[in-house]
Enzyme design. Structure first.
Site, PDB file in Angstrom:
ATOM      1  CB  THR A  80      -0.903   0.011   1.264  1.00 48.32           C
ATOM      2  OG1 THR A  80      -1.638  -1.200   1.323  1.00 48.32           O
ATOM      3  CG2 THR A  80      -1.862   1.189   1.259  1.00 48.32           C
TER       4      THR A  80
ATOM      5  CG  PHE B 131      -6.960   9.321 -10.867  1.00 49.98           C
ATOM      6  CD1 PHE B 131      -6.075  10.255 -10.371  1.00 49.98           C
ATOM      7  CD2 PHE B 131      -6.558   7.982 -10.893  1.00 49.98           C
ATOM      8  CE1 PHE B 131      -4.821   9.880  -9.908  1.00 49.98           C
ATOM      9  CE2 PHE B 131      -5.308   7.601 -10.431  1.00 49.98           C
ATOM     10  CZ  PHE B 131      -4.437   8.553  -9.937  1.00 49.98           C
TER      11      PHE B 131
ATOM     12  CD  GLN C 197      -5.292  -1.261 -13.754  1.00 52.14           C
ATOM     13  OE1 GLN C 197      -4.982  -0.883 -12.634  1.00 52.14           O
ATOM     14  NE2 GLN C 197      -6.436  -0.919 -14.319  1.00 52.14           N
TER      15      GLN C 197
ATOM     16  CG  HIS D  32      -0.128   2.247 -14.258  1.00 52.77           C
ATOM     17  ND1 HIS D  32       0.428   3.281 -14.955  1.00 52.77           N
ATOM     18  CD2 HIS D  32      -0.875   2.802 -13.278  1.00 52.77           C
ATOM     19  CE1 HIS D  32       0.035   4.427 -14.410  1.00 52.77           C
ATOM     20  NE2 HIS D  32      -0.758   4.167 -13.387  1.00 52.77           N
TER      21      HIS D  32
ATOM     22  CG  LEU E 282       2.727   3.935 -10.486  1.00 51.54           C
ATOM     23  CD1 LEU E 282       1.973   3.412 -11.694  1.00 51.54           C
ATOM     24  CD2 LEU E 282       1.871   3.803  -9.243  1.00 51.54           C
TER      25      LEU E 282
ATOM     26  CD  GLU F  67      -5.022   6.767 -14.230  1.00 52.02           C
ATOM     27  OE1 GLU F  67      -4.607   5.622 -14.512  1.00 52.02           O
ATOM     28  OE2 GLU F  67      -6.176   6.991 -13.853  1.00 52.02           O
TER      29      GLU F  67
ATOM     30  NE  ARG G  91      -4.431   3.215 -13.643  1.00 51.71           N
ATOM     31  CZ  ARG G  91      -4.260   3.134 -12.326  1.00 51.71           C
ATOM     32  NH1 ARG G  91      -4.321   1.953 -11.719  1.00 51.71           N
ATOM     33  NH2 ARG G  91      -4.024   4.207 -11.627  1.00 51.71           N
TER      34      ARG G  91
ATOM     35  CG  HIS H  98      -0.482  -0.852 -11.315  1.00 53.01           C
ATOM     36  ND1 HIS H  98       0.539  -0.463 -10.483  1.00 53.01           N
ATOM     37  CD2 HIS H  98      -1.551  -0.075 -10.987  1.00 53.01           C
ATOM     38  CE1 HIS H  98       0.100   0.510  -9.682  1.00 53.01           C
ATOM     39  NE2 HIS H  98      -1.159   0.741  -9.957  1.00 53.01           N
ATOM     40  CE1 TYR H  99      -5.639  -3.562  -6.912  1.00 51.86           C
ATOM     41  CE2 TYR H  99      -7.124  -4.458  -8.566  1.00 51.86           C
ATOM     42  CZ  TYR H  99      -6.865  -4.079  -7.263  1.00 51.86           C
ATOM     43  OH  TYR H  99      -7.842  -4.222  -6.311  1.00 51.86           O
TER      44      TYR H  99
ATOM     45  NE  ARG I 128      -6.881  -1.107  -9.177  1.00 50.33           N
ATOM     46  CZ  ARG I 128      -6.167   0.020  -9.063  1.00 50.33           C
ATOM     47  NH1 ARG I 128      -6.744   1.158  -8.744  1.00 50.33           N
ATOM     48  NH2 ARG I 128      -4.854   0.003  -9.286  1.00 50.33           N
TER      49      ARG I 128
END
Lengths: 247, 579
Positions: free
Chosen positions: B46, B117, B231, B233, B243, B246, B286, B354-355, B389
């Site tokens: 996180t 965003f 995902q 990014h 990263l 965004e 994304r 990324h996710y 996401r």
């Protein structure tokens, strides 16, 4: 550019060794590599038993601090290139008991962090339905710098007082206490002062300032300690000169 | 074998785990809560989140608008009841963080500031400069210190969930510092271990993101849902994969190909304007931006470097003041890790894993199909993210569903008896397995790093931004081969003291299981939706696949895939329109 560079890595395997020893590893030299990349090369290719901590590799998780050529540094943010021609000496952070190899035991810091009450203290809390506490960008700027601490422990490794007096609460914990004290939402200044004005609190610091020099996030714990001393002194004078002011 | 007992066991101490711990402590202070984490909680991933956390705050915004952006962003593979709960509870969760000291960036009058965003039609992303995850995690961690019922077992690695009499009754964990193996008994267990980006070679994810909780649940018979949705990014630094948030594009950054051309205009994402336009161009979702990159590569309009093809992210026109106040971390990361100053130079970027949208299947209370087992955060799939996401929904998700899982687990635990004595037999079996298979094992020829690298390459080759049957089948075969070779893994380290090689080995086993579920879920989904693009099935197929995949562990090395319907409340499936 050389093809390889040598690392002298401190090893300590308590089941096998009474004392730490150094081991030399030759690793490929790459201009993009940090010291951490070299350690990962060793672990993946030369010796899977080498133990150290790391996680984010972007200088924000605070895991990978070590002594590199005697300086406390984040190994994920220290290019090999900066340390040419080598050899590069890598040791665990100074001031912490060594568990194994490059892994230090930081439970002492966690205990001290809890002691300074690093949370917002309020007598009464506004209900959520009433929205946010207003805090202007200027009020945010008052404490923002002290909120940047990543708990990497470089400041403890650099602090000559912590080395001599392990009870000293230490730079990061004081900076974090100050982060809450200066937050316009907080009312816990006095509670923290009671902790920090004890003998192992701010007064143990003789203002060497090394903590601020090594901090990778420019938190300036030394500045926090200095401001704290001024506040604590004022508080003391107030209590002597106006003892009726029921604190 | 040592035993400890708690009422509720949290596995993972990142944002979701800490939020859940506080929820338990507030719901029922009588309950003993333990947070077990393989790292000190403030090291959790996180900490690396940058851009912000979404929640409706502006008067012209609405919960319906946030829900619609999320559902269309997820290409309708989204459970709308979950999204409704999510957008409703999002503002109060972010306010709660404000009470707990999170230094949200402010407007001049002191109110919360929001920024645009990707994929969001109205500004609703709360931010703490560009270190939002870092500030949220430290605020949460430091706040947990004031709750005496919350205890921690830092640097313990969980190796197995205990399941007895049809419910989850705890876990087995290794204490890194001593090598001691513990049975941890609990009336309820909450998984908050994050995702598993490290199954791929090039990722923004920290080294610790190895899908541990997903693998634990999978082996305990709990299905992994929508694992095929990964995902990319669009903007990671080449080589490191760091990263670049965004928020750079939200503040007005441009994506340029090798000719200095804002190429996104060629991919149905709108017309370029000098100022950022919501749900358009660089503020598209994304998945679409990462897919556009691959097509630019095919057209030969990207820049070749020693770390693969890149495009440029240009923020120079924002000027030093905006960059230093709104994007200070981006500048710091570029200076330290890319040796360039984005005030003066363009940033080379390429898509980066990324996710994970998928994860352990849960209902909207965070409960998995196994009674007593809950999950929240990236490890879970409560199905608000669907096939893609939106940026800034995940930080909010871990708060909303961390709190929900904590509250649900607290209620459940209060009504449960202590785990039966027979649970300990399983723990003893696990201790035996760890000793025989790893700690006391000699011989073995396969190196951990070799198997890991081969797995990562297979995943990138087979399950990248574009996929097809042949590539996925080859990856499935490769993962099965690696599972077999893993049986012959060699460990140099047999020490009980902080044995990081043992942990790396157990993490590899977890990643292989996650990879297996991912590949087979991707093979089974014969359509293109969101982040899952099949060149052999290029269209979205709502008749066949408007449903969640569920991968169940089986003995034969390939999961059984079943499907669950998507919950639709008020937004019927439609076209995703951007620009």
């Amino acid at each position: 550019m050389p093809e390889t560079i040598t690392l002298e890595v401190q090893r300590y395997r308590p089941e096998d060794e009474a004392e730490p020893v150094f081991e030399r590893f030759d690793v490929p030299f790459r201009a993009d590599w940090m010291v951490l990349d070299a350690l990962n090369y060793i672990k993946d290719n030369l010796d899977g038993t080498l133990s150290y901590r790391w996680a984010c590799r972007m200088g924000v998780c605070g895991s990978c601090g070590m002594m590199v050529n005697g300086q406390p540094l984040l190994t994920c943010a220290t290019y090999l290139e900066r340390l040419l021609p080598g050899p590069i000496r890598v040791e665990p952070l100074k001031g912490f008991p060594v568990i194994r190899d490059l892994v230090g035991d930081i439970t002492d810091f966690l205990e001290k962090l809890s002691r300074v009450k690093p949370w917002i203290v309020r007598e009464e809390e506004k209900p959520l339905a009433e929205g946010e506490y207003l805090q202007t960008p200027e009020q945010l700027a008052d404490y923002e710098q002290y909120s940047m601490c990543i708990n990497c422990m470089l400041c403890y490794a650099a602090c000559p007082i912590y080395e001599l007096e392990p009870d000293f609460i230490g730079p990061a914990a004081i900076a974090i206490a100050q982060r809450y004290n200066l937050d316009s939402r907080d009312e816990g200044v006095q509670e923290r002062l009671d902790v920090l004005s004890q003998h192992d609190g701010i007064w143990a610091c003789t203002f060497v300032g090394e903590c601020s020099v090594v901090c990778p996030k420019n938190v300036d714990p030394a500045g926090a300690i200095q401001r704290y001393k001024v506040a604590a002194t004022a508080d003391w004078f107030k209590s002597v000169l106006t003892p009726w002011a029921n604190r | 074998m040592d035993t400890v007992a708690h009422d509720i066991l949290l596995i993972g101490g990142g944002g979701a785990g800490l939020r859940a711990a506080i929820a338990v402590a507030e719901a029922n202070p009588q309950l003993k809560v333990a947070v077990v984490s393989k790292v000190y909680p403030m090291r959790s991933h996180t900490v690396s989140a940058e851009g912000g956390a979404a929640a409706v705050v502006k008067p012209e915004d609405s919960l319906e608008a946030h829900a619609y952006d999320t559902i269309s962003g997820g290409d309708w593979l989204v459970d709308q009841d979950a999204v409704e709960a999510f957008v409703r509870e999002a503002p109060e969760e972010l306010l709660r963080l404000e009470r707990w000291g999170c230094p949200w960036s402010r407007q001049p009058d002191g109110r919360i500031a929001v920024r645009p965003f990707g994929g969001m039609k109205i500004q609703r992303t709360w931010f703490a400069a560009d270190k939002t995850g870092f500030h949220m995690l430290h605020a949460l961690f430091q706040t947990t210190l004031k709750y005496p019922p919350i205890v921690r077992h830092d640097e313990w690695f969980v190796t197995r969930l205990l399941v007895d009499e049809g419910r989850c009754t705890g876990a087995v964990a290794v204490e890194l510092a001593t090598g001691k193996i513990f049975a941890i008994l609990a009336k309820a267990v909450i998984l908050c271990t994050g995702g598993g980006g490290k199954v791929f070679p090039f990722t923004t994810n920290a080294n610790i993101k190895t899908g541990d909780g997903m693998a634990l649940a999978y082996r305990a018979g709990v299905p992994l849902k929508d694992m095929e949705f990964i995902q990319y990014h669009p903007t990671g630094l080449p080589f490191t994969g760091i990263l670049i948030t965004e928020a750079t594009r939200a503040e007005g950054g441009w994506l340029l190909n090798k000719d200095g051309y804002r190429y996104l205009q060629d991919y149905d994402l709108g017309e370029p304007q000098p100022e950022p336009v919501l749900r358009s161009m660089e503020l598209g979702p994304r998945d679409r931006l990462s897919q556009a990159f691959v097509k630019e590569v095919a057209k030969g309009r990207t820049i070749e470097t020693e770390y693969g093809h890149v495009v440029h992210l240009d923020i120079r026109h924002l000027g030093e003041k905006i960059i230093s106040t709104k994007l200070p971390f981006v500048r710091e990361l570029c200076l330290k890790y890319q040796k360039l100053d984005p005030v003066e130079e363009m940033i080379p970027v390429r898509p980066v894993i990324h996710y994970m949208m998928g994860g352990v299947h849960t209902d909207i209370r965070g409960e998995t199909p196994l009674p007593g087992l809950y999950a929240a955060g990236e490890v879970a799939c409560v199905s608000i993210n669907g096939a893609n996401r939106l940026g800034s929904n995940s930080l909010t998700e871990l708060l909303v569903f961390g709190a929900r899982a904590g509250a649900a687990a607290a209620e459940y635990a209060a009504s449960q008896a202590d785990p039966p004595a027979s649970t300990l037999n399983q723990a003893l079996d696990e201790e035996q397995r760890l000793q025989n298979r790893f700690l006391e094992k000699t011989g073995g020829v396969e190196r951990i790093s070799t198997l890991r690298t081969e797995m990562q390459e297979a995943m990138e080759d087979g399950a990248g931004i574009y996929r097809d049957e042949a590539g996925l089948s080859a990856a499935a075969e490769k993962i099965q081969e690696l599972q077999a070779r893993f049986q012959d893994v060699a460990l140099d380290d047999h020490s009980l003291t902080f044995n990081t090689e043992l942990i790396a080995c157990l993490e590899l086993a977890n990643m292989l299981d996650v990879a297996e579920s991912l590949i087979h879920s991707a093979l089974a989904r014969k359509e293109s939706r969101g982040a899952h693009q099949r060149t052999d099935y290029p269209e979205r197929d709502d008749d066949g696949y408007l449903s969640h995949s569920q991968a169940y562990w089986t003995e034969n090395g390939s999961p059984r895939i079943e499907y669950l319907p998507v919950t639709i409340t008020q937004w019927p499936p439609g076209e995703r329109v951007y620009g």
